[in-house]
Write a protein that holds these residues in place. Structure first.
Motif, PDB file in Angstrom:
ATOM      1  N   PRO A 225       0.509   3.673 -17.077  1.00 26.64           N
ATOM      2  CA  PRO A 225       0.993   2.299 -16.929  1.00 26.64           C
ATOM      3  C   PRO A 225       0.561   1.408 -18.082  1.00 26.64           C
ATOM      4  N   SER A 226       1.382   0.428 -18.369  1.00 25.89           N
ATOM      5  CA  SER A 226       1.036  -0.633 -19.303  1.00 25.89           C
ATOM      6  C   SER A 226       1.445  -1.949 -18.663  1.00 25.89           C
ATOM      7  N   LEU A 227       1.062  -3.046 -19.266  1.00 25.87           N
ATOM      8  CA  LEU A 227       1.392  -4.348 -18.695  1.00 25.87           C
ATOM      9  C   LEU A 227       2.902  -4.568 -18.645  1.00 25.87           C
ATOM     10  N   GLY A 228       3.608  -4.122 -19.667  1.00 28.28           N
ATOM     11  CA  GLY A 228       5.050  -4.279 -19.681  1.00 28.28           C
ATOM     12  C   GLY A 228       5.712  -3.522 -18.550  1.00 28.28           C
ATOM     13  N   LEU A 229       5.232  -2.327 -18.261  1.00 33.30           N
ATOM     14  CA  LEU A 229       5.796  -1.534 -17.170  1.00 33.30           C
ATOM     15  C   LEU A 229       5.491  -2.169 -15.821  1.00 33.30           C
ATOM     16  N   LEU A 230       4.304  -2.754 -15.667  1.00 39.74           N
ATOM     17  CA  LEU A 230       3.962  -3.434 -14.421  1.00 39.74           C
ATOM     18  C   LEU A 230       4.862  -4.651 -14.206  1.00 39.74           C
ATOM     19  N   ILE A 231       5.135  -5.384 -15.270  1.00 43.70           N
ATOM     20  CA  ILE A 231       6.037  -6.535 -15.159  1.00 43.70           C
ATOM     21  C   ILE A 231       7.433  -6.084 -14.754  1.00 43.70           C
ATOM     22  N   ALA A 232       7.894  -4.994 -15.348  1.00 45.40           N
ATOM     23  CA  ALA A 232       9.231  -4.481 -15.032  1.00 45.40           C
ATOM     24  C   ALA A 232       9.320  -4.013 -13.585  1.00 45.40           C
ATOM     25  N   ASN A 233       8.225  -3.450 -13.042  1.00 54.16           N
ATOM     26  CA  ASN A 233       8.256  -2.941 -11.670  1.00 54.16           C
ATOM     27  C   ASN A 233       8.508  -4.044 -10.651  1.00 54.16           C
ATOM     28  N   GLY A 234       8.080  -5.259 -10.948  1.00 55.77           N
ATOM     29  CA  GLY A 234       8.237  -6.348  -9.980  1.00 55.77           C
ATOM     30  C   GLY A 234       9.391  -7.265 -10.262  1.00 55.77           C
ATOM     31  N   TYR A 235      10.162  -6.971 -11.303  1.00 53.22           N
ATOM     32  CA  TYR A 235      11.242  -7.879 -11.686  1.00 53.22           C
ATOM     33  C   TYR A 235      12.291  -8.024 -10.586  1.00 53.22           C
ATOM     34  N   GLU A 236      12.644  -6.924  -9.926  1.00 49.89           N
ATOM     35  CA  GLU A 236      13.693  -6.972  -8.907  1.00 49.89           C
ATOM     36  C   GLU A 236      13.231  -7.676  -7.638  1.00 49.89           C
ATOM     37  N   TYR A 237      11.918  -7.897  -7.483  1.00 51.09           N
ATOM     38  CA  TYR A 237      11.411  -8.549  -6.284  1.00 51.09           C
ATOM     39  C   TYR A 237      11.151 -10.039  -6.494  1.00 51.09           C
ATOM     40  N   MET A 238      11.388 -10.540  -7.694  1.00 46.24           N
ATOM     41  CA  MET A 238      11.115 -11.942  -7.977  1.00 46.24           C
ATOM     42  C   MET A 238      11.946 -12.876  -7.100  1.00 46.24           C
ATOM     43  N   LEU A 239      13.232 -12.577  -6.931  1.00 48.87           N
ATOM     44  CA  LEU A 239      14.114 -13.450  -6.168  1.00 48.87           C
ATOM     45  C   LEU A 239      13.790 -13.459  -4.683  1.00 48.87           C
ATOM     46  N   SER A 240      13.108 -12.425  -4.217  1.00 50.41           N
ATOM     47  CA  SER A 240      12.742 -12.367  -2.805  1.00 50.41           C
ATOM     48  C   SER A 240      11.389 -13.013  -2.524  1.00 50.41           C
ATOM     49  N   GLY A 241      10.803 -13.654  -3.530  1.00 42.87           N
ATOM     50  CA  GLY A 241       9.554 -14.375  -3.346  1.00 42.87           C
ATOM     51  C   GLY A 241       8.299 -13.574  -3.606  1.00 42.87           C
ATOM     52  N   LYS A 242       8.430 -12.319  -3.920  1.00 43.56           N
ATOM     53  CA  LYS A 242       7.256 -11.471  -4.185  1.00 43.56           C
ATOM     54  C   LYS A 242       6.942 -11.518  -5.684  1.00 43.56           C
ATOM     55  N   TYR A 243       6.508 -12.693  -6.103  1.00 45.15           N
ATOM     56  CA  TYR A 243       6.307 -12.987  -7.518  1.00 45.15           C
ATOM     57  C   TYR A 243       5.114 -12.272  -8.124  1.00 45.15           C
ATOM     58  N   TRP A 244       4.093 -11.962  -7.301  1.00 47.13           N
ATOM     59  CA  TRP A 244       2.813 -11.499  -7.830  1.00 47.13           C
ATOM     60  C   TRP A 244       2.909 -10.156  -8.553  1.00 47.13           C
ATOM     61  N   ILE A 245       3.917  -9.361  -8.239  1.00 41.36           N
ATOM     62  CA  ILE A 245       4.023  -8.040  -8.852  1.00 41.36           C
ATOM     63  C   ILE A 245       4.249  -8.152 -10.355  1.00 41.36           C
ATOM     64  N   SER A 246       5.027  -9.151 -10.770  1.00 42.01           N
ATOM     65  CA  SER A 246       5.267  -9.380 -12.197  1.00 42.01           C
ATOM     66  C   SER A 246       4.408 -10.497 -12.769  1.00 42.01           C
ATOM     67  N   PHE A 247       4.033 -11.451 -11.920  1.00 43.27           N
ATOM     68  CA  PHE A 247       3.353 -12.652 -12.418  1.00 43.27           C
ATOM     69  C   PHE A 247       1.970 -12.344 -12.978  1.00 43.27           C
ATOM     70  N   TYR A 248       1.156 -11.638 -12.225  1.00 48.64           N
ATOM     71  CA  TYR A 248      -0.219 -11.398 -12.662  1.00 48.64           C
ATOM     72  C   TYR A 248      -0.308 -10.505 -13.904  1.00 48.64           C
TER      73      TYR A 248
END
Length: 302
Positions: free
Chosen positions: A250-273
């Motif tokens: 894993p890298s930070l970029g991959l972690l951000i990408a993993n949570g991108y699809e959940y941003m609209l559903s309010g689960k911001y923390w997966i990409s935000f942190y």
């Protein structure tokens, strides 16, 4: 009787390092950036020992009760300070492990690109003529392509992988070092000490690496510092687009990408942190690089 009192304190000798440290410490932002970057490197190095879990060990994942938690205590009793992703991985652990990959890829590629670019830049300045023209035309060609586009083309051919990402970043970054070193080396090549070394019939490689290179280090250090931040950002971009490191590393970029699809559903923390960790890392390096530029370049000193 000695002219100096026995209790007198000897004057403090001002060495180049002390002078450099004093000038660097004049900027509180630079000191803050240096401390932040040192802390980031420390926690990344100690990730296997301080992370709550190994986020890529399937036996430690809480898939049933720990998925998409916004920062709580999971079903197994583990405290997820920054929440979990869609696989039940602890985000704090993922960020710590992701920092290791991002820093290793960014710093490693920057070091290799610096070695290649500096060598070619000094060769161009020292040899001159057709050698200089050929190397600089290659530099111009490289710089005419956007870095992200060139890296994407290389990875589309080589495929995913940490080594392939390093190769791609080296290919798109070496030209910056070559141009910087060549400009400085052209000035230093006209100095008396280079002429004296040539009169002594010293080998060209000895003149370049023992006499010319040390005097090209100040601008090279500044460029290298900036390019480390640029390489980390480029690796994060490539991983976000799906052509960077594999999911097993894993890298930070991959972690951000993993949570991108959940941003609209309010689960911001997966990409935000992970995004915050990436931002802090790049800003800290840039703050240090800005102050190094001011200290090492006399023309920019205030």
């Amino acid at each position: 009787m000695s002219g100096v009192a026995s209790g007198a304190v000897a004057p403090r000798v001002e060495t180049p390092f002390r002078r450099f440290a004093a000038e660097f410490a004049e900027s509180r932002l630079a000191l803050l950036g240096l401390l932040a970057f040192a802390a980031i490197v420390l926690v990344a190095a100690l990730a296997p020992w301080i992370a709550p879990q190994d986020p890529y060990d399937l036996a430690q994942l809480d898939i049933m009760d720990g998925r998409l938690e916004p920062g709580s205590i999971g079903g197994s009793g583990i405290t997820y300070w920054l929440g979990t992703d869609d696989q039940g991985r602890d985000m704090l652990s993922g960020i710590l492990y992701g920092l290791r990959t991002s820093l290793l890829v960014g710093a490693g590629s920057a070091v290799i690109a610096c070695a290649v670019g500096a060598s070619l830049g000094m060769l161009a300045a020292y040899a001159g003529g057709r050698t200089d023209a050929a190397i600089m035309r290659l530099v111009d060609l490289q710089l005419s392509f956007p870095a992200i586009l060139a890296a994407l083309m290389i990875l589309a051919f080589l495929g995913k992988g940490v080594l392939n990402v390093v190769i791609a970043i080296v290919v798109v970054e070496w030209a910056y070092y070559a141009r910087t070193v060549r400009g400085t080396a052209l000035v230093e090549r006209r100095r008396e000490y280079i002429e004296a070394a040539q009169c002594l019939a010293l080998p060209a490689h000895r003149i370049i690496f023992r006499h010319l290179l040390p005097n090209c280090l100040p601008p090279l250090i500044v460029v290298a510092t900036m390019q480390i931040a640029r390489a980390i950002a480029l690796e994060a971009t490539l991983s976000f687009l799906g052509l960077g490191v594999p999911i097993t590393e894993p890298s930070l970029g991959l972690l951000i990408a993993n949570g991108y699809e959940y941003m609209l559903s309010g689960k911001y923390w997966i990409s935000f942190y992970p995004g915050v960790a990436l931002l802090v890392t790049i800003v800290a390096i840039n703050l240090v690089g800005d102050q190094l530029r001011d200290v090492l370049n006399p023309r920019l000193k205030r």
